[in-house]
Write an enzyme that holds these catalytic residues in place. Structure first.
Site, PDB file in Angstrom:
ATOM      1  N   GLU A 218       1.125   0.261  -4.829  1.00 55.63           N
ATOM      2  CA  GLU A 218       0.212   1.332  -5.216  1.00 55.63           C
ATOM      3  C   GLU A 218       1.032   2.602  -5.456  1.00 55.63           C
ATOM      4  OE1 GLU A 218      -3.513   3.732  -3.233  1.00 55.63           O
ATOM      5  OE2 GLU A 218      -1.980   2.891  -1.942  1.00 55.63           O
TER       6      GLU A 218
ATOM      7  N   ASP B  87       0.858  -1.172   0.000  1.00 62.02           N
ATOM      8  CA  ASP B  87       0.000   0.000   0.000  1.00 62.02           C
ATOM      9  C   ASP B  87       0.906   1.238   0.000  1.00 62.02           C
ATOM     10  OD1 ASP B  87      -2.505   1.218   0.069  1.00 62.02           O
ATOM     11  OD2 ASP B  87      -2.495   1.375   2.240  1.00 62.02           O
TER      12      ASP B  87
END
Length: 92
Positions: free
Chosen positions: A83, A54
């Site tokens: 991400e 993330d």
């Protein structure tokens, strides 16, 4: 870790169950991915096929490269996906 923080440590955007890590510290990187018994290696050796990171852009290219290298050394064909929200200038 510091008593000035609400829970005694700094959390990502002040969320208590998301502790921040000082990745500038080699011992922290060792514990998370570089050491032979690191978190990354442990999970890959025990059935995980890869990692989804993330906000991968917050780690930066150097640390992402280290994680990718360790992951592929530990488990050939493993995935590391991060991400990326926008592109920092040095990534263009």
């Amino acid at each position: 870790i510091d008593p000035k923080y609400k829970n005694g440590y700094k959390g990502w955007i002040n969320i208590a169950n998301l502790p921040g890590w000082n990745l500038e510290n080699p011992e922290a990187r060792g514990y998370l991915w570089n050491d032979k018994k690191s978190v990354v290696r442990h999970y890959l050796q025990n059935g995980t096929d890869g990692w989804r990171l993330d906000v991968g852009f917050e780690l930066g290219q150097e640390f992402l490269a280290e994680i990718r290298k360790v992951s592929h050394e530990t488990k050939k064909g493993s995935w590391v996906v991060g991400e990326i929200s926008g592109y920092p200038a040095e990534w263009n």
